[in-house]
Design a protein around this motif. Structure first.
Motif, PDB file in Angstrom:
ATOM      1  N   PRO A 188       2.634  -2.315  -8.945  1.00 36.44           N
ATOM      2  CA  PRO A 188       1.384  -3.029  -8.649  1.00 36.44           C
ATOM      3  C   PRO A 188       0.836  -2.719  -7.255  1.00 36.44           C
ATOM      4  N   TRP A 189       1.722  -2.545  -6.266  1.00 36.43           N
ATOM      5  CA  TRP A 189       1.257  -2.267  -4.909  1.00 36.43           C
ATOM      6  C   TRP A 189       0.609  -0.896  -4.812  1.00 36.43           C
ATOM      7  N   ARG A 190       1.172   0.092  -5.492  1.00 36.90           N
ATOM      8  CA  ARG A 190       0.555   1.414  -5.499  1.00 36.90           C
ATOM      9  C   ARG A 190      -0.786   1.370  -6.248  1.00 36.90           C
ATOM     10  N   LEU A 191      -0.864   0.562  -7.274  1.00 39.54           N
ATOM     11  CA  LEU A 191      -2.115   0.426  -8.018  1.00 39.54           C
ATOM     12  C   LEU A 191      -3.204  -0.164  -7.117  1.00 39.54           C
ATOM     13  N   LEU A 192      -2.834  -1.172  -6.337  1.00 44.36           N
ATOM     14  CA  LEU A 192      -3.789  -1.733  -5.369  1.00 44.36           C
ATOM     15  C   LEU A 192      -4.170  -0.684  -4.328  1.00 44.36           C
ATOM     16  N   GLY A 193      -3.196   0.128  -3.938  1.00 42.64           N
ATOM     17  CA  GLY A 193      -3.481   1.197  -2.983  1.00 42.64           C
ATOM     18  C   GLY A 193      -4.485   2.200  -3.534  1.00 42.64           C
ATOM     19  N   LEU A 194      -4.370   2.546  -4.817  1.00 41.00           N
ATOM     20  CA  LEU A 194      -5.330   3.463  -5.440  1.00 41.00           C
ATOM     21  C   LEU A 194      -6.724   2.844  -5.482  1.00 41.00           C
ATOM     22  N   ALA A 195      -6.795   1.539  -5.776  1.00 39.84           N
ATOM     23  CA  ALA A 195      -8.096   0.863  -5.778  1.00 39.84           C
ATOM     24  C   ALA A 195      -8.713   0.873  -4.384  1.00 39.84           C
ATOM     25  N   ALA A 196      -7.885   0.603  -3.365  1.00 44.75           N
ATOM     26  CA  ALA A 196      -8.387   0.632  -1.989  1.00 44.75           C
ATOM     27  C   ALA A 196      -8.828   2.031  -1.592  1.00 44.75           C
ATOM     28  N   LEU A 197      -8.068   3.040  -2.004  1.00 46.35           N
ATOM     29  CA  LEU A 197      -8.433   4.425  -1.717  1.00 46.35           C
ATOM     30  C   LEU A 197      -9.772   4.769  -2.361  1.00 46.35           C
ATOM     31  N   SER A 198      -9.972   4.354  -3.595  1.00 45.68           N
ATOM     32  CA  SER A 198     -11.226   4.633  -4.294  1.00 45.68           C
ATOM     33  C   SER A 198     -12.413   4.002  -3.573  1.00 45.68           C
ATOM     34  N   LEU A 199     -12.283   2.740  -3.202  1.00 46.50           N
ATOM     35  CA  LEU A 199     -13.367   2.053  -2.498  1.00 46.50           C
ATOM     36  C   LEU A 199     -13.657   2.719  -1.155  1.00 46.50           C
ATOM     37  N   THR A 200     -12.603   3.084  -0.438  1.00 46.37           N
ATOM     38  CA  THR A 200     -12.784   3.720   0.869  1.00 46.37           C
ATOM     39  C   THR A 200     -13.485   5.065   0.733  1.00 46.37           C
ATOM     40  N   LEU A 201     -13.047   5.872  -0.224  1.00 41.76           N
ATOM     41  CA  LEU A 201     -13.674   7.183  -0.424  1.00 41.76           C
ATOM     42  C   LEU A 201     -15.134   7.039  -0.811  1.00 41.76           C
ATOM     43  N   GLY A 202     -15.425   6.089  -1.686  1.00 34.86           N
ATOM     44  CA  GLY A 202     -16.813   5.877  -2.091  1.00 34.86           C
ATOM     45  C   GLY A 202     -17.700   5.515  -0.908  1.00 34.86           C
ATOM     46  N   ALA A 203     -17.227   4.601  -0.060  1.00 41.00           N
ATOM     47  CA  ALA A 203     -18.023   4.188   1.102  1.00 41.00           C
ATOM     48  C   ALA A 203     -18.197   5.333   2.088  1.00 41.00           C
TER      49      ALA A 203
END
Length: 275
Positions: free
Chosen positions: A181-196
């Motif tokens: 679950p923590w890595r999954l949250l990390g992927l979501a955070a990475l996606s949001l950061t890259l998009g911004a």
């Protein structure tokens, strides 16, 4: 000497370019295996060949073609370093490198992936810039962009274009099954950061015309909308390919978030490049 802000924009474009051009390989089992079985001298040769290629590209086609040779060498070393960092981070988030693996396995996987990423970093830095200009232009950014509906459709097209290359593969299911679950949250955070970063902070090609940047509220809304479009596109593509058939809800969510990294890259970059 380059201003710090300009250097950060170049690094951001490099990170975006590195992932845009190499993301399918980062999700590919055969590439993971190649890194696992590669002999050290083959890895060393691969690094040397990539470095020579970066030197040639930066000398003749790079962002600063009039640079002296020491500056070209420094740029190439920086790009190799970024490639290694990006590959390590993504492979760790995907659970392909872990602390309990042998050092030789980790190094092999990272090196094999990082060399392609490094070339993408070099090309992205040089070719994906939206031109020079100061912050004073940002208030008018997006003035020529279409309405909300058209931007959503363009984002959706970019997301589908990128995600459809990866969605049918077994790797998405494998990663989603094994990921924490923590890595999954990390992927979501990475996606949001890259998009911004791609849409608002990297001076990416087309950003001035395609996105509005009047306040930080625009950044928040635009990033969330882009990620939402990416997740919807990921879920739709996975469902089309039958990846949700007979799966628990948590597994469906995990697959969507894993594929969402590629879809977000497509949605954000596509929003700028497809217009």
């Amino acid at each position: 000497m380059r201003p710090v802000s300009k250097s950060l924009q170049e690094y951001t474009r490099g990170v975006a370019g590195g992932l845009l051009f190499s993301l399918p390989l980062l999700y590919t089992m055969e590439v993971w295996w190649a890194g696992f079985v590669a002999h050290p001298w083959r890895l060393a040769l691969y690094v040397a060949a990539t470095f020579a290629l970066l030197l040639g590209y930066n000398r003749f086609l790079g962002l600063r073609r009039d640079s002296c040779f020491p500056e070209v060498v420094i740029d190439s070393i920086e790009e190799l370093g970024l490639g290694l960092l990006i590959a390590t981070l993504v492979l760790w988030l995907l659970g392909r490198v872990t602390a309990d693996m042998a050092a030789t396995e980790v190094v092999g996987k990272v090196v094999v992936e990082a060399m392609t990423v490094a070339i993408g970093v070099s090309v992205g830095t040089a070719q994906l810039g939206g031109g020079e200009g100061g912050d004073g232009d940002k208030g008018e950014a997006g003035a020529g962009a279409g309405g909300f509906g058209s931007q959503v459709i363009i984002s959706l097209c970019g997301a589908v274009l990128f995600a459809a290359n990866v969605a049918p593969t077994e790797e998405i299911t494998l990663i989603a099954f094994e990921i924490s679950p923590w890595r999954l949250l990390g992927l979501a955070a990475l996606s949001l950061t890259l998009g911004a970063l791609i849409l608002y902070y990297s001076e990416f090609t087309g950003a001035r015309e395609a996105v509005r940047f009047d306040s930080h509220h625009d950044v928040l809304v635009g990033t969330v909308v882009t990620y939402t479009v990416a997740l919807l596109a990921s879920a739709a593509i996975l469902a089309f390919f039958g990846r949700f058939d007979g799966q628990a809800f948590a597994m469906c969510v995990a697959q969507t978030v894993v594929l969402g990294v590629a879809a977000t890259m497509g949605a954000s970059a596509g929003r700028l490049l497809l217009q």
